[in-house]
Design an enzyme around this catalytic site. Structure first.
Site, PDB file in Angstrom:
ATOM      1  N   GLY A 162       0.770  -1.187   0.077  1.00 56.97           N
ATOM      2  CA  GLY A 162       0.217   0.121   0.097  1.00 56.97           C
ATOM      3  C   GLY A 162       0.928   1.229  -0.052  1.00 56.97           C
ATOM      4  O   GLY A 162       0.637   2.416  -0.517  1.00 56.97           O
ATOM      5  N   THR A 163       1.885   1.449   0.713  1.00 54.88           N
ATOM      6  CA  THR A 163       2.811   2.459   0.707  1.00 54.88           C
ATOM      7  C   THR A 163       3.299   2.941  -0.593  1.00 54.88           C
ATOM      8  O   THR A 163       3.501   4.051  -0.918  1.00 54.88           O
ATOM      9  CB  THR A 163       3.997   1.950   2.021  1.00 54.88           C
ATOM     10  N   ASN A 220      -7.939   3.890   8.895  1.00 53.89           N
ATOM     11  CA  ASN A 220      -7.294   2.940   9.217  1.00 53.89           C
ATOM     12  C   ASN A 220      -7.509   2.639  11.067  1.00 53.89           C
ATOM     13  O   ASN A 220      -7.508   1.813  11.701  1.00 53.89           O
ATOM     14  CB  ASN A 220      -5.649   2.827   9.211  1.00 53.89           C
ATOM     15  N   GLN A 256      -7.630   0.071   3.691  1.00 54.97           N
ATOM     16  CA  GLN A 256      -8.580  -0.815   4.604  1.00 54.97           C
ATOM     17  C   GLN A 256      -9.940  -1.171   4.174  1.00 54.97           C
ATOM     18  O   GLN A 256     -10.753  -1.399   4.993  1.00 54.97           O
ATOM     19  CB  GLN A 256      -8.517   0.232   5.920  1.00 54.97           C
ATOM     20  N   SER A 315      -3.660  -3.011  -0.779  1.00 52.66           N
ATOM     21  CA  SER A 315      -2.456  -3.916  -0.233  1.00 52.66           C
ATOM     22  C   SER A 315      -2.983  -5.346   0.239  1.00 52.66           C
ATOM     23  O   SER A 315      -4.132  -5.447   0.939  1.00 52.66           O
ATOM     24  CB  SER A 315      -2.183  -3.115   1.141  1.00 52.66           C
ATOM     25  N   ALA A 316      -2.174  -6.119  -0.072  1.00 56.00           N
ATOM     26  CA  ALA A 316      -2.913  -7.687   0.156  1.00 56.00           C
ATOM     27  C   ALA A 316      -2.778  -8.040   1.535  1.00 56.00           C
ATOM     28  O   ALA A 316      -3.715  -8.908   1.908  1.00 56.00           O
ATOM     29  CB  ALA A 316      -1.860  -8.667  -0.766  1.00 56.00           C
ATOM     30  N   HIS A 317      -1.683  -7.563   2.271  1.00 56.38           N
ATOM     31  CA  HIS A 317      -1.845  -8.275   3.708  1.00 56.38           C
ATOM     32  C   HIS A 317      -3.003  -8.006   4.567  1.00 56.38           C
ATOM     33  O   HIS A 317      -2.948  -8.020   5.898  1.00 56.38           O
ATOM     34  CB  HIS A 317      -0.398  -8.037   4.425  1.00 56.38           C
ATOM     35  N   THR A 335      11.814  -6.860 -11.289  1.00 53.93           N
ATOM     36  CA  THR A 335      11.059  -8.018 -11.385  1.00 53.93           C
ATOM     37  C   THR A 335      10.131  -8.305 -10.307  1.00 53.93           C
ATOM     38  O   THR A 335      10.456  -8.009  -8.907  1.00 53.93           O
ATOM     39  CB  THR A 335      12.238  -9.224 -10.896  1.00 53.93           C
ATOM     40  N   CYS A 351       0.763   0.387  12.178  1.00 53.22           N
ATOM     41  CA  CYS A 351       1.724   0.761  10.997  1.00 53.22           C
ATOM     42  C   CYS A 351       2.681   1.612  11.435  1.00 53.22           C
ATOM     43  O   CYS A 351       3.864   1.628  10.996  1.00 53.22           O
ATOM     44  CB  CYS A 351       1.062   0.922   9.510  1.00 53.22           C
TER      45      CYS A 351
HETATM   46  N1  PLP Z   1      -2.714   3.226   3.617  1.00 51.83           N
HETATM   47  C1  PLP Z   1      -3.532   3.003   5.043  1.00 51.83           C
HETATM   48  C2  PLP Z   1      -4.906   3.533   5.111  1.00 51.83           C
HETATM   49  C3  PLP Z   1      -3.195   1.776   5.817  1.00 51.83           C
HETATM   50  O1  PLP Z   1      -3.788   1.634   6.779  1.00 51.83           O
HETATM   51  C4  PLP Z   1      -1.982   1.301   5.614  1.00 51.83           C
HETATM   52  C5  PLP Z   1      -1.174   0.341   6.605  1.00 51.83           C
HETATM   53  O2  PLP Z   1      -1.608   0.211   7.462  1.00 51.83           O
HETATM   54  C6  PLP Z   1      -1.115   1.612   4.493  1.00 51.83           C
HETATM   55  C7  PLP Z   1      -1.517   2.545   3.336  1.00 51.83           C
HETATM   56  C8  PLP Z   1       0.150   0.992   4.060  1.00 51.83           C
HETATM   57  O3  PLP Z   1      -0.082  -0.256   3.413  1.00 51.83           O
HETATM   58  P1  PLP Z   1       1.568  -1.096   3.635  1.00 51.83           P
HETATM   59  O4  PLP Z   1       1.517  -1.880   4.823  1.00 51.83           O
HETATM   60  O5  PLP Z   1       0.927  -2.354   2.490  1.00 51.83           O
HETATM   61  O6  PLP Z   1       2.588  -0.450   3.003  1.00 51.83           O
END
Ligand code: PLP
Length: 386
Positions: free
Chosen positions: A69-70, A148, A176, A196-198, A234, A322
């Site tokens: 996600g970042t 989040n 989220q 974001s997958a996780h 890659t 996070c």
């Molecule tokens: N954006 C939001 C709203 C999030 O809650 C998070 C992670 O908690 C992220 C972005 C970042 O995602 P990632 O952990 O996959 O980098």
């Protein structure tokens, strides 16, 4: 351990793990290679791309895989800024994740301007306030789908419609929400969406930016030209395959693993209210994700409560995990106007695909117990338990 910190990360779905394993061993090829090993890898990559595209009801060519996600947020913001030669104005909100707010601050250092729109007391940003913040040279609006920390849903549909009329691209951080609730981009056109997958049963370290055809975006990772030249490097093939399986499961089962969570969350909050421990439940009167509960208790320090519950076998978080390690009160609660003494008590409970009702019930009793203990030990002169 009863795990109720899914907004930080969720356990990998076993189906995703099983699908990933061969890509660490016999299917180890580079998807860009022309030989049969490469072709098998490519097939896994493209199957996952279609599954992720299906989650958003878009053509697969719109999916750019990233490291999470970042990176997706950074790519959208920096990619649009670069496409505009770092000139112009960005509108965002005061409740974004740092993966959005930090790159925007960086773009301001590069010469752009930004407006951070405040939410109301429920943690929701008003669509009209976004429109009011627009300037003649606004190049991008970036707003999250669901917060989040509180789970509060933002009016992306209304904002999207307003921006479409003005031809201003919208970026939505849907980290989220994606995989937990439908987000149909066919019905609701959004230029850039981060996922974001996780957060919903896929592996960590993989995500995507979904980009509308012809939306301006300059690549930020330059190299071999992978991902249609929009993100070189890659691909994390095993991760992407796991992401694809989690996405497929979410859309195949119509988000069933998530829709059942709201009743558990609501029962928990009701029990907490009845316990008369002075609980504040943030964004409770706003539309919000059914899996998230943001709580604070007078005379209770959130960090202390998290540690006490950890010792008792329950995992939750204070603030947003996070950016854990930080002790300042949440910027989200601050923007909502929550008093800093109460914000010190903030804890977040977030349920996920494998959460069971009896786990939430056991947790609720333990939480009330610990809060009562901490409140009985509190020094009234200090206001907060030590
Ligand atoms: N954006 C939001 C709203 C999030 O809650 C998070 C992670 O908690 C992220 C972005 C970042 O995602 P990632 O952990 O996959 O980098």
């Amino acid at each position: 351990m009863i795990y109720l910190d899914h907004n930080a990360t969720s356990k990998l779905r076993p189906e995703a793990l099983a699908a990933m394993l061969p890509f660490f061993s016999e299917k180890f090829g580079n998807p860009s290679a022309a030989h049969s090993g490469g072709r098998a890898a490519k097939e896994g990559l493209e199957r996952a791309r279609r599954a992720v595209a299906k989650l958003f009801n878009v053509h697969f060519s719109r999916v750019i895989f990233t490291s999470g996600g970042t990176e997706a947020d950074n790519l959208a913001i920096q990619g649009v800024a670069a496409a505009n030669d770092y000139q112009g104005h960005i509108v965002t909100t005061a409740i974004e994740h740092p993966a959005v707010s930090e790159p925007i601050k960086q773009m301001v250092k590069q010469g752009m301007r930004a407006t951070f729109v405040e939410p109301d007391a429920h943690g929701v940003v008003n669509a009209e306030a976004i429109v009011t913040a627009l300037q003649p040279d606004t190049k991008l609006v970036s707003i999250m789908a669901a917060n989040n920390e509180t789970g509060a849903l933002q009016p992306i549909e209304e904002i999207g419609a307003q921006l479409a009329e003005r031809n201003i691209p919208l970026h939505v951080d849907a980290v989220q929400m994606a995989g937990k609730a439908p987000l149909d981009l066919e019905r609701l056109p959004i230029a850039y969406v981060s996922v974001s997958a996780h957060k919903f049963g896929g592996p960590q370290g993989v995500g995507a930016l979904i980009v509308e055809k012809n939306a301006p975006l300059r690549a930020q990772l330059l190299g071999g030209g992978q991902e249609r030249r929009r993100r070189s490097g890659t691909e994390n093939l095993p991760g992407i395959v796991g992401f694809g399986v989690a996405a497929q499961m979410a859309s195949d089962n119509d988000y069933a693993a998530y829709t059942r969570l709201e009743a558990m969350r609501d029962a928990m909050e009701q029990r907490i209210r009845h316990a008369q421990v002075g609980a504040a439940i943030f964004s409770a009167d706003a539309p919000r994700m059914g899996n998230t509960s943001a709580l604070a208790f007078p005379q209770v320090n959130g960090e202390t409560l998290v540690i006490k519950l950890d010792l008792a076998g329950f995992a939750i978080s204070s603030g947003s995990a996070c950016s854990s390690g930080k002790t300042e009160p949440s910027h989200v609660l601050r923007a909502m106007g929550v008093a800093s003494e109460l914000a010190q008590g903030f804890v977040r409970v977030s349920l996920g695909w494998d959460t069971q009702p009896d786990q939430v019930e056991r947790f609720t009793e333990a939480l009330i117990d610990q809060v009562k203990q901490l409140q009985s030990m509190a020094d009234p002169a200090l206001g907060v338990a030590v």
